[in-house]
Design a protein around this motif. Structure first.
Motif, PDB file in Angstrom:
ATOM      1  N   THR B 169       0.854  -1.188   0.000  1.00  0.00           N
ATOM      2  CA  THR B 169       0.000   0.000   0.000  1.00  0.00           C
ATOM      3  C   THR B 169       0.885   1.231   0.000  1.00  0.00           C
ATOM      4  O   THR B 169       2.058   1.172   0.388  1.00  0.00           O
ATOM      5  CB  THR B 169      -0.911   0.063   1.241  1.00  0.00           C
ATOM      6  OG1 THR B 169      -0.068  -0.060   2.395  1.00  0.00           O
ATOM      7  CG2 THR B 169      -1.964  -1.021   1.225  1.00  0.00           C
ATOM      8  N   LEU B 170       0.324   2.348  -0.438  1.00  0.00           N
ATOM      9  CA  LEU B 170       1.082   3.592  -0.470  1.00  0.00           C
ATOM     10  C   LEU B 170       0.649   4.424   0.731  1.00  0.00           C
ATOM     11  O   LEU B 170      -0.525   4.793   0.829  1.00  0.00           O
ATOM     12  CB  LEU B 170       0.811   4.355  -1.768  1.00  0.00           C
ATOM     13  CG  LEU B 170       1.265   3.656  -3.051  1.00  0.00           C
ATOM     14  CD1 LEU B 170       0.777   4.436  -4.253  1.00  0.00           C
ATOM     15  CD2 LEU B 170       2.772   3.517  -3.076  1.00  0.00           C
ATOM     16  N   SER B 171       1.565   4.726   1.617  1.00  0.00           N
ATOM     17  CA  SER B 171       1.167   5.537   2.762  1.00  0.00           C
ATOM     18  C   SER B 171       1.157   7.006   2.345  1.00  0.00           C
ATOM     19  O   SER B 171       1.965   7.438   1.536  1.00  0.00           O
ATOM     20  CB  SER B 171       2.127   5.308   3.928  1.00  0.00           C
ATOM     21  OG  SER B 171       3.123   6.283   3.938  1.00  0.00           O
ATOM     22  N   THR B 172       0.203   7.755   2.855  1.00  0.00           N
ATOM     23  CA  THR B 172       0.086   9.155   2.481  1.00  0.00           C
ATOM     24  C   THR B 172       0.806  10.059   3.471  1.00  0.00           C
ATOM     25  O   THR B 172       0.934  11.261   3.247  1.00  0.00           O
ATOM     26  CB  THR B 172      -1.396   9.581   2.422  1.00  0.00           C
ATOM     27  OG1 THR B 172      -2.018   9.148   3.624  1.00  0.00           O
ATOM     28  CG2 THR B 172      -2.095   8.945   1.233  1.00  0.00           C
ATOM     29  N   GLU B 173       1.258   9.468   4.587  1.00  0.00           N
ATOM     30  CA  GLU B 173       1.921  10.280   5.617  1.00  0.00           C
ATOM     31  C   GLU B 173       3.427  10.214   5.432  1.00  0.00           C
ATOM     32  O   GLU B 173       3.974   9.190   5.033  1.00  0.00           O
ATOM     33  CB  GLU B 173       1.566   9.745   7.018  1.00  0.00           C
ATOM     34  CG  GLU B 173       0.121   9.959   7.411  1.00  0.00           C
ATOM     35  CD  GLU B 173      -0.280  11.430   7.357  1.00  0.00           C
ATOM     36  OE1 GLU B 173       0.481  12.271   7.883  1.00  0.00           O
ATOM     37  OE2 GLU B 173      -1.334  11.753   6.769  1.00  0.00           O
ATOM     38  N   PRO B 174       4.126  11.316   5.720  1.00  0.00           N
ATOM     39  CA  PRO B 174       5.586  11.282   5.670  1.00  0.00           C
ATOM     40  C   PRO B 174       6.119  10.245   6.663  1.00  0.00           C
ATOM     41  O   PRO B 174       5.520  10.016   7.722  1.00  0.00           O
ATOM     42  CB  PRO B 174       5.992  12.691   6.098  1.00  0.00           C
ATOM     43  CG  PRO B 174       4.789  13.529   5.897  1.00  0.00           C
ATOM     44  CD  PRO B 174       3.607  12.635   6.071  1.00  0.00           C
ATOM     45  N   ALA B 175       7.246   9.651   6.324  1.00  0.00           N
ATOM     46  CA  ALA B 175       7.824   8.614   7.176  1.00  0.00           C
ATOM     47  C   ALA B 175       8.242   9.193   8.532  1.00  0.00           C
ATOM     48  O   ALA B 175       8.029   8.589   9.570  1.00  0.00           O
ATOM     49  CB  ALA B 175       9.023   7.983   6.486  1.00  0.00           C
ATOM     50  N   ALA B 176       8.857  10.384   8.518  1.00  0.00           N
ATOM     51  CA  ALA B 176       9.250  11.052   9.764  1.00  0.00           C
ATOM     52  C   ALA B 176       8.659  12.446   9.748  1.00  0.00           C
ATOM     53  O   ALA B 176       8.299  12.958   8.696  1.00  0.00           O
ATOM     54  CB  ALA B 176      10.772  11.135   9.862  1.00  0.00           C
ATOM     55  N   THR B 177       8.525  13.076  10.893  1.00  0.00           N
ATOM     56  CA  THR B 177       7.994  14.439  10.927  1.00  0.00           C
ATOM     57  C   THR B 177       9.043  15.384  10.341  1.00  0.00           C
ATOM     58  O   THR B 177      10.164  15.434  10.830  1.00  0.00           O
ATOM     59  CB  THR B 177       7.689  14.867  12.361  1.00  0.00           C
ATOM     60  OG1 THR B 177       6.989  13.799  12.991  1.00  0.00           O
ATOM     61  CG2 THR B 177       6.855  16.126  12.371  1.00  0.00           C
ATOM     62  N   PRO B 178       8.666  16.101   9.280  1.00  0.00           N
ATOM     63  CA  PRO B 178       9.655  16.968   8.639  1.00  0.00           C
ATOM     64  C   PRO B 178      10.052  18.130   9.542  1.00  0.00           C
ATOM     65  O   PRO B 178       9.216  18.691  10.251  1.00  0.00           O
ATOM     66  CB  PRO B 178       8.925  17.479   7.397  1.00  0.00           C
ATOM     67  CG  PRO B 178       7.710  16.624   7.274  1.00  0.00           C
ATOM     68  CD  PRO B 178       7.374  16.143   8.634  1.00  0.00           C
ATOM     69  N   ALA B 179      11.348  18.478   9.497  1.00  0.00           N
ATOM     70  CA  ALA B 179      11.856  19.551  10.341  1.00  0.00           C
ATOM     71  C   ALA B 179      11.514  20.912   9.759  1.00  0.00           C
ATOM     72  O   ALA B 179      11.189  21.854  10.476  1.00  0.00           O
ATOM     73  CB  ALA B 179      13.367  19.408  10.505  1.00  0.00           C
ATOM     74  N   HIS B 180      11.602  21.038   8.460  1.00  0.00           N
ATOM     75  CA  HIS B 180      11.303  22.318   7.806  1.00  0.00           C
ATOM     76  C   HIS B 180      10.745  22.024   6.418  1.00  0.00           C
ATOM     77  O   HIS B 180      10.657  20.848   6.018  1.00  0.00           O
ATOM     78  CB  HIS B 180      12.569  23.177   7.724  1.00  0.00           C
ATOM     79  CG  HIS B 180      13.747  22.436   7.151  1.00  0.00           C
ATOM     80  ND1 HIS B 180      13.884  22.232   5.811  1.00  0.00           N
ATOM     81  CD2 HIS B 180      14.787  21.821   7.768  1.00  0.00           C
ATOM     82  CE1 HIS B 180      14.980  21.530   5.599  1.00  0.00           C
ATOM     83  NE2 HIS B 180      15.549  21.263   6.774  1.00  0.00           N
TER      84      HIS B 180
END
Lengths: 397, 652
Positions: B169-180
């Motif tokens: 499946t394709l996850s729609t959320e970023p793998a890690a919380t982006p810093a900027h």
């Protein structure tokens, strides 16, 4: 006997009858230059009569009219001398009328007249200015297309004819056709609409199309021209033009007939509109294209070609031979007083074919038949076995 | 013939099937001028009350035109009405998606670039290479000649590459919380999939229309479809820009250089945000040091930043910047700086401006033209004219079916200009037959048998027809890709009829000629067949030996043509010098259509050179049937007479 096209074609093909088109090139160049200069003068002095699509215009909207027929509007506006009337029914009950750009006073007057014609209150009629549908960006893109087309087509033709001179001559002829067509259009004073621009653009393809057919024959006739001593490049090219003359005439007649039909129907049965504009542009353009492919493109190609070292030397050589040994190709007058070329030799391209023994024999027989009774012999032209008569094989027939 | 039959059946079948099972119609759809359509009146409004200039309206028109053209709606008309209104006329009844596309407001946003890449979509080969690279394996080279993958293959390949954790499946959320906003971890599997699957070389993807949430990352094409990007969340809105101008670059001393630049002028709020962005991205590597200016969902420019820019004043420079393209970019930026919305004033049905009566008259004109052409062809080519008529009929049928099918499948619409183009095509198509017939006649004049004349005439005519049609087709293609609106529809018609011309000449006219020449009427060149060798002056009496000459070879049997060898036509016939075209004997040895090698060339040339030296008697035909001695005597007589005439003229 009635003038016979087929017979005329035969005579042109054989070179028995020949019009010296390449030889009188100075005259054609002069005429072409004058034509182009005149076109530019007309454009400068008279200008193009640009339509509403280019300049914008005035738009009336008649709301809640009793009838949405366009007749009352066209009557009122035509009587007032307004041109370029386009009407359309919008949303079922209102009528949109677009005309050429009018000043405020006339707009006011016409609003009153339209209100009377449609039996509505003057307040039901609004007027506004409409911008050009064919904006500057459309023109820019079309010009870009034109330039890219010219560059590409020059390259393609240079590759096909293996000679950049031919494509230069064809493109010069094309520009000439375009200039004359636009000039003639401006002179007649029809309005320039997108339809006429489309007509001009069609001429691009048509003019080159016509020239390519003539040049194809020139190339065929002039292949290996430097390897013989009978005729110059100019003469070979001239023969090609004469040989394709019947085709050129047939083509332009066949091409112009449908266009003339549109022009006739458009101008006389409809009065105005898209059909008439496109047909006029094409009518002029097609005629000019045919004429220029014969009288301008080919002589120009010959002039360019004669700047080539080998061709120049060859031409000089032929002239020297003629001066020394008498003419091989002579222009004489026949019994009816027409100029006749007695010994023109059409040359044709022959690239890469193997002769068939039967045909060779037949050709030998023809060669004999031709040489028989001929006292005027070309310098260096010993005929060897070709001078000997040969028996034709019965079985082969 | 068979090919043509199949083609006609396929087209007719497609159309019938379309009518039966889908929404196709037996007649082509018509354009705005003939059928009418829907008229939208839009007024651009700013939300903050700032004024809208002339240039902004023009910019809005060109954005709407780009959307409409790219969405495949043909023959739309976009005009400006009054000071503020934009009128969009769409032919027929456009669907909701098209209407929404037109009405959408155009937004400009500044987004940081995360990934920049080639415009094309991924192929299975590239997907394989990427996976091998990630796995640390040796990468198999990509075959550049591989066939273009189908859309499904592309999507599968994109899925394979994007689904990095392999869970299907394709996850729609970023793998890690982006810093900027420039953080690569913004790229979710879904976003990566969209990036790989996006094909910016497809014009349909250049329609514009921003559907992404400004706070989320996005994928986008460049305006010209020359690159595609993954972009971070929006840094600045277009409204943060005060305006943009273009002009020559100035040196620090104030001297004018010949380089052109675009100056950006941010408002105070924008200036602060811009300083933040530039400070961050200036330290990053390519392409993350670029920020993309996204107008209406397309990247108009993606300049890179090499130092933090304070003060809200910036300029963009580039190696390809000219006066014109910097002006365009500045206009786009100024337009984007307006908080612009399109307010729909009215959306109404509109009747045809020209109407069906014009179309009927146009068709009438076409029929008159066709009739005239047929009459002329019959006059010129006798029975061959019927071949031309049949070919034209086939061409008309073929064009009609193609237009009807295209109008159903691609939304092509026929305008009156297009109809005129079709009428003009009658002449251009007929010209191919003329070239062919004249070539056959030339071969007959050379003294070929009629059957051979058809074959050899075809070989030569084919080359000419191909070359001249190529020129026409080139014109059509260039105009189609570079022009807009009405010109485009016309270019389409021109290209279409050129192809039809080739199809008909190759698959109909030539096979028909080959069949007809086997009949007695054409094969023996009977009177009014259009191929009568006698009338065409078939040359070169055959040499029978003992100084005797036979009749021309154009006819199958050795016979005296119509027993009238002394008629003017016959005398004239034989008078043709027939400077034995060297290629005639040569070509006879090869199969028609086959090009022989270099060796034959030399032989043929030698042969030709020999023949060309051979002078030709003036009126050899007059001597047919005489012995050599008689001919010589007669020839001398004739020359004497000619010399006399020449001398007399000289005296005069």
């Amino acid at each position: 006997m009635m003038f016979s096209f087929a017979r005329w074609g035969n005579e042109l093909y054989s070179g028995e009858k020949s019009y010296d088109i390449v030889g009188r090139r100075r005259l054609w160049f002069l005429i072409a230059t004058v034509g182009v200069v005149l076109s530019f003068l007309i454009l400068l002095l008279k200008g193009m009569n640009l339509g509403i699509e280019f300049r914008g215009g005035t738009e009336f909207t008649v709301s809640n009219a009793a009838t949405t027929s366009s007749l009352p509007a066209t009557e009122v506006l035509s009587d007032a001398g307004v041109s370029d009337i386009r009407t359309a029914v919008v949303g079922g009950s209102s009528l949109r009328i677009q005309t050429e750009a009018l000043d405020a006073e006339r707009v006011e007057a016409l609003r009153g007249e339209l209100a009377t014609a449609y039996g509505v209150d003057a307040g039901e009629i609004t007027s506004t200015f409409v911008g050009p549908a064919w904006g500057a960006d459309v023109t820019t893109k079309a010009l870009q297309g034109l330039l890219i087309f010219l560059v590409l087509v020059t390259i393609v033709m240079s590759i096909y004819f293996r000679s950049w001179r031919m494509s230069v001559a064809a493109v010069v002829a094309l520009l000439h056709d375009l200039a004359i067509t636009v000039g003639a259009y401006a002179l007649i004073g029809f309005e320039v609409t997108p339809a006429s621009v489309i007509g001009f653009l069609t001429i691009l393809g048509y003019s080159l199309y016509d020239t390519v057919v003539v040049f194809d024959k020139v190339r065929e006739n002039a292949a290996g021209v430097t390897e013989q001593h009978d005729h110059t490049y100019a003469e070979a090219a001239n023969l090609a033009v004469n040989q394709t003359l019947v085709r050129s005439i047939n083509t332009s007649v066949v091409g112009v007939l449908p266009v003339a039909a549109i022009l006739f129907v458009g101008a006389f049965l409809l009065g105005a509109g898209t059909l008439k504009d496109i047909a006029l542009a094409l009518f002029v353009g097609m005629l000019v294209s045919t004429i220029s492919s014969i009288f301008l493109a080919t002589p120009l190609e010959v002039v360019l070609r004669q700047r080539e070292e080998s061709i120049r030397e060859h031409t000089a050589d032929i002239h020297a031979r003629r001066a020394a040994g008498g003419p091989v190709i002579e222009l004489t007058t026949d019994r009816k007083g027409r100029t006749v070329r007695t010994a023109a030799v059409p040359v044709s391209a022959s690239s890469g074919d193997v002769p068939d023994p039967d045909e060779v024999e037949a050709a030998d027989a023809e060669a004999v038949a031709r040489s028989v009774g001929r006292t005027n012999v070309v310098a260096g032209g010993h005929k060897g076995t070709a001078a000997q008569p040969k028996r034709k094989k019965r079985s082969k027939r | 013939m068979l090919g043509l039959g199949v083609l006609l059946l396929v087209l007719a079948g497609t159309l019938l099937g379309g009518i039966q099972f889908s929404d196709a119609e037996p007649t082509p759809k018509l354009a705005l001028d003939l059928e009418g359509g829907t008229q939208l009146i839009l007024t651009p409004r700013t939300t903050d009350g700032s004024s809208i200039g002339d240039e902004d309206i023009n910019q809005a028109i060109s954005i709407i035109r780009q959307r409409v053209d790219a969405s495949g709606v043909a023959e739309a008309e976009i005009t400006r009405q009054g000071q503020q209104n934009i009128v969009v006329g769409l032919p027929g009844q456009p669907d909701q998606a098209t209407l929404d596309l037109v009405r959408q407001s155009a937004q400009m946003r500044f987004r940081p670039v995360l990934i920049q890449g080639e415009p094309g979509a991924i192929t299975p080969d590239i997907a394989r290479a990427i996976q091998q690279q990630q796995a640390g394996e040796e990468v198999t080279p990509i075959d550049p000649d591989a066939p273009a993958p189908t859309r499904q293959e592309v999507e599968e390949a994109a899925f394979l590459v994007a689904d990095s954790n392999g869970d299907g499946t394709l996850s729609t959320e970023p793998a890690a919380t982006p810093a900027h906003n420039s953080d690569m971890s913004w790229i979710s599997e879904q976003l990566e999939y969209e990036y790989w699957a996006l094909d910016c070389t497809d014009p349909a993807n250049l329609a514009g229309g921003d559907t992404y949430d400004p706070a989320k990352p996005a994928v986008a094409c460049s305006t010209e479809g020359t690159a595609k990007y993954v972009l971070g969340p929006t840094e600045l809105e277009g409204t943060d820009l005060d305006g943009a101008t273009s002009g020559p670059k100035l040196t620090p001393t104030g001297a004018v250089t010949n380089q052109f630049i675009v100056n950006l002028d941010f408002d105070s709020d924008g200036a602060a945000k811009f300083l933040d962005v530039t400070t961050r991205i200036a330290q990053l590597g390519t392409p993350q040091n670029q920020f993309a200016i996204v107008l209406d969902g397309l990247v108009v420019s993606a300049p890179s930043v090499n130092a933090p820019i304070p003060g809200g004043q910036a300029f963009i420079e580039g190696p390809n910047f000219t006066r014109d393209n910097t002006a365009t970019l500045a206009n786009q930026l100024s337009f984007g700086s307006l908080p612009l919305n399109f307010v729909v004033q009215s959306e109404e049905q509109i009747s045809a401006t020209l109407g069906i009566e014009q179309l009927e008259r146009g068709i009438l004109a076409g029929l008159i033209g066709l009739g005239l052409v047929v009459v002329y062809m019959l006059f010129q080519y006798h029975a061959l004219g019927f071949v031309a008529l049949a070919s034209l009929t086939v061409a008309a049928l073929l064009s009609y079916l193609t237009i009807a099918v295209l109008s159903w499948t691609t939304g092509y619409r026929l305008s009156l200009a297009g109809v005129a183009g079709l009428i003009v095509a009658i002449g251009v198509t007929a010209d191919s037959f003329i070239v062919y017939f004249e070539r056959i006649r030339d071969e007959v004049r050379e003294g070929r048998r009629l059957k051979d004349a058809v074959d050899y005439g075809w070989v030569r005519a084919r080359r000419t027809i191909l070359a001249s049609d190529a020129v026409n087709f080139l014109a059509a293609v260039v105009l189609y890709f570079l022009a807009v609106g009405g010109v485009r529809g016309f270019a389409f018609t021109l290209g279409l009829t050129t192809i039809m011309d080739l199809v008909v000449v190759f698959l109909f006219t030539h096979p028909v000629m080959q069949l007809l020449i086997k009949t007695e009427f054409f094969g023996q060149g009977k009177r009014f067949s259009g191929l009568d060798p006698e009338q065409l002056g078939a040359s070169s009496a055959t040499y029978r030996g003992r100084g005797r000459f036979g009749p021309p070879r154009g006819v199958e049997e050795v016979r005296v043509p119509h027993g009238k060898s002394t008629t003017p036509a016959a005398a004239h016939a034989a008078a043709t010098p027939a400077a034995a075209d060297a290629s005639s004997p040569a070509e006879a040895g090869t199969e028609p259509g086959e090009v022989a090698g270099e060796g034959g060339d030399a032989v043929a040339r030698k042969k030709k050179a020999k023949e060309e030296r051979t002078p030709v008697p003036a009126a050899e035909g007059a001597f047919a049937g005489m012995s050599i001695a008689e001919r010589r005597a007669a020839q001398r007589e004739l020359e004497k007479a000619e010399a006399e005439v020449a001398r007399m003229e000289g005296d005069a």
